[in-house]
Design an enzyme around this catalytic site. Sequence first.
Site, PDB file in Angstrom:
ATOM      1  N   LYS A  48       0.853  -1.178   0.041  1.00 54.56           N
ATOM      2  CA  LYS A  48      -0.135  -0.135   0.039  1.00 54.56           C
ATOM      3  C   LYS A  48       0.910   1.312   0.012  1.00 54.56           C
ATOM      4  O   LYS A  48       0.650   2.465  -0.455  1.00 54.56           O
ATOM      5  CB  LYS A  48      -0.826  -0.032   1.127  1.00 54.56           C
ATOM      6  N   THR A  49       1.995   1.006   0.588  1.00 55.20           N
ATOM      7  CA  THR A  49       3.034   2.288   0.727  1.00 55.20           C
ATOM      8  C   THR A  49       3.397   2.603  -0.582  1.00 55.20           C
ATOM      9  O   THR A  49       3.399   3.977  -1.255  1.00 55.20           O
ATOM     10  CB  THR A  49       4.106   2.019   1.656  1.00 55.20           C
ATOM     11  N   ASP A 236      -3.158   7.957   4.976  1.00 55.37           N
ATOM     12  CA  ASP A 236      -2.583   6.626   5.278  1.00 55.37           C
ATOM     13  C   ASP A 236      -3.256   6.167   6.824  1.00 55.37           C
ATOM     14  O   ASP A 236      -3.656   7.013   7.464  1.00 55.37           O
ATOM     15  CB  ASP A 236      -1.230   6.989   5.364  1.00 55.37           C
ATOM     16  N   GLU A 237      -3.356   4.860   6.796  1.00 57.87           N
ATOM     17  CA  GLU A 237      -3.852   4.214   7.943  1.00 57.87           C
ATOM     18  C   GLU A 237      -5.199   4.834   8.462  1.00 57.87           C
ATOM     19  O   GLU A 237      -5.302   5.214   9.704  1.00 57.87           O
ATOM     20  CB  GLU A 237      -2.646   4.463   9.146  1.00 57.87           C
ATOM     21  N   GLN A 267      -7.091  -4.303  10.535  1.00 55.79           N
ATOM     22  CA  GLN A 267      -5.966  -4.271  11.236  1.00 55.79           C
ATOM     23  C   GLN A 267      -6.099  -3.095  12.064  1.00 55.79           C
ATOM     24  O   GLN A 267      -5.098  -2.326  12.349  1.00 55.79           O
ATOM     25  CB  GLN A 267      -4.668  -3.848  10.336  1.00 55.79           C
ATOM     26  N   ARG A 613       2.419 -10.978  10.204  1.00 60.65           N
ATOM     27  CA  ARG A 613       3.779 -10.393  10.493  1.00 60.65           C
ATOM     28  C   ARG A 613       4.795 -11.480  10.087  1.00 60.65           C
ATOM     29  O   ARG A 613       6.050 -11.110   9.699  1.00 60.65           O
ATOM     30  CB  ARG A 613       4.182 -10.179  11.933  1.00 60.65           C
TER      31      ARG A 613
END
Length: 764
Positions: A48-49, A236-237, A267, A613
Amino acid sequence: MFPSCSLVQLPTESPADPLLDGLNPPQREAVLTTEGPVLMLAGAGTGKTAALTARLAHIVRSRLAWPSEILCVTFTNKAAREMKERVGHLVGPAVEGMPWLGTFHAIAAKMLRRHAELAGLQSNYTIIDTDDQLRVLKQLIQAEGLDEKRWPARQLAGCIDRWKNRGLLPQDLSAGDSEAYANGQGQKFYRLYQERLKALNACDFGDLLLHMLNILRANREILEQYQQRFKYIMVDEYQDTNQVQYLWLRLLAQARKNICVVGDDDQSIYSWRGAEVANILRFEQDFPGAKVIKLEQNYRSTPDILAAASGLIDANSQRLGKTLWTERGGGDKVRVIGVWDGPEEARRIGEEAERLERERASLATVAILVRAQFQTREFEDRFIAIGLPYKIVGGFRFYERAEIRDALAYLRLVAQPSDDLAFERIYNTPKRGLGDKTLEKLHRHARARGVPLSLAAVEIADTDELPARARNTLLAFMRDVARWRDLAKQTTPAELARTMLDESGYTAALQAEKSAESAGRLENLAELARAMEEYETLSDFLEHVSLVMDNEANDQAEKLTIMTIHAAKGLEFDHVFLPGWEEGVFPSQRAMDEGGLASLEEERRLAYVAITRARRQCTILHAANRRIYGQWTSSIPSRFIGELPEAHVQQESTLSGGASLWRAQWSETSDPFAHVSRGTGRGPGWQRAATQSYDPTPRRLPEATRSAASFAAKPRTDVGIGARVFHEKFGYGTVTSQEGNKLEIEFETAGPKRVIDSFVKLAE
């Protein structure tokens, strides 16, 4: 109102835009969809970044907007710096013309400087930190004649922070909100606090967005200027936004509606900081016609890890829905390992880490992710013993935490009256009204007499050197220390610690704060007492702590990472170990008791984050027995284990039923929350498990338990109503009713108990 935009030479767009190189089709779509509202639903490890950065660079390179006409909001300064650096590599010097790329607080502070007078401030206002905030609140509490010990300033600060996160001014509070502090005085103290800040020409971090939100609401002209200024808004986020951030963004985006938010509802794990998953869930309602672009191709993990995580999160009802996949092949299934108890869990992970090291895996690629900080102590002690290098990320090592150092100082002073450093740390901890002047007089007296501070305190308390109140407080404290010193000769170190923490008021002070932070500190203190149960004398334990604290491996050496799951969000490791997956530990009983079904779903999202993770291997561990509040209890595997898809899980122990146990138990009801207690300390499942006995010495199952295939998921057919059975703790009894693998038994000496059938055997 705004300065004119500086003209920056922008690179021309080539026919084949290199910005799109390496992006998959959904990522490209997200980059090229510049007009209208866009929700980039980006799963874990889906790049996504890269997509967000390319989108920002594309808007600049395509000359759709000047850099100064783009609002790009991140949550951390680190994320803002990384974004600026990555965009700079793509668009060159144009990135320097982006004044509106930063965190929520940084951007709001910049806006507020321009309009401070509308919030009753001057443009040179001061932003106070937490320490200053607490100092102001303590002054107000004292001025109003309130008992600060009963109603701590830290508790009030937490209430005010939550109200500001929700966008509420003092006059907006309901009666229920006001009841959160000092029996309905919350609104009054919030108002007094805001008035005091204005008198100081100051604001706290919560004010930055709150003031700007109200300025925009009350001043249509200013709002329209910002709406026209920002041609494009990117966030973002987005799943981590709180209410005031959400309202601020929605106001700014209403005119042009060119807002692109990036986030993952699966998340959203920060509700305790005010984050609301509902913000991302209702994005399409807030912006009708919004385009939802799902990034589902994962570049991090193996297929089995992704399938396990996806199967788990499917149990949540409040989600938009997506399924992660990868083009990678191979890889191990998610391992679920049952162990006997907490110490064996630490030994098993230590052995696994040493095996990976022998196989030439870097320890830097290995991580242990825990649900709560108190879990780290067992691993730290074990790794010190075997010489395995480790580091604690996102927090202190267990024995370095402030509350643990405070408790150790109490213990050191009891063990060694001449320990002046320990005395200095605790003589006014918790607050007893003994200030720096008193300590200065004690030092002066101790130097003159050549005695330690503790003896100086006893001597000076018999003089008129101190005011009566300080003298009496000091004398009472020294009497407590003397009593604890006598108690140390009669009881265990663990019981001594619990007694001191209670009688000193330390425990009560943390309980009065009523915050997530204080609850975690109480858990750490409980874990400290559990650790002390392994030592016969106080001196033995303190010597162990000294050795642990002195063991500092070479900073250049590769180290295994220990951290909480919350701190691990955004990170990735080749090998991930997830210990403590038992009911009451994970999911956290405290979280569920306080938040109900919503908290259960957030705990499941946290489990999803933990699994994702892992790049190559993910290992989940659960213990059949764990020490809870100083008592050994039998533990039930986490319901999350039962929600993992069987095809992608490898069970490596028959110690407990693991996934199969929970599939059997939780399929009894269609309500996934039916087994979670409401308003009680523990859920029904936990209470039943806690009745089972446990001897911490043996490292194998009792004969009766082994022969019964411990924790069998299916009910036994040889034990029915009327059967006479034997239980190792409760003795002989008769089965009176049966529900699945759970029995109601009338014991001859212990009375009626409810137990799992695998804990009994037929009486001979």
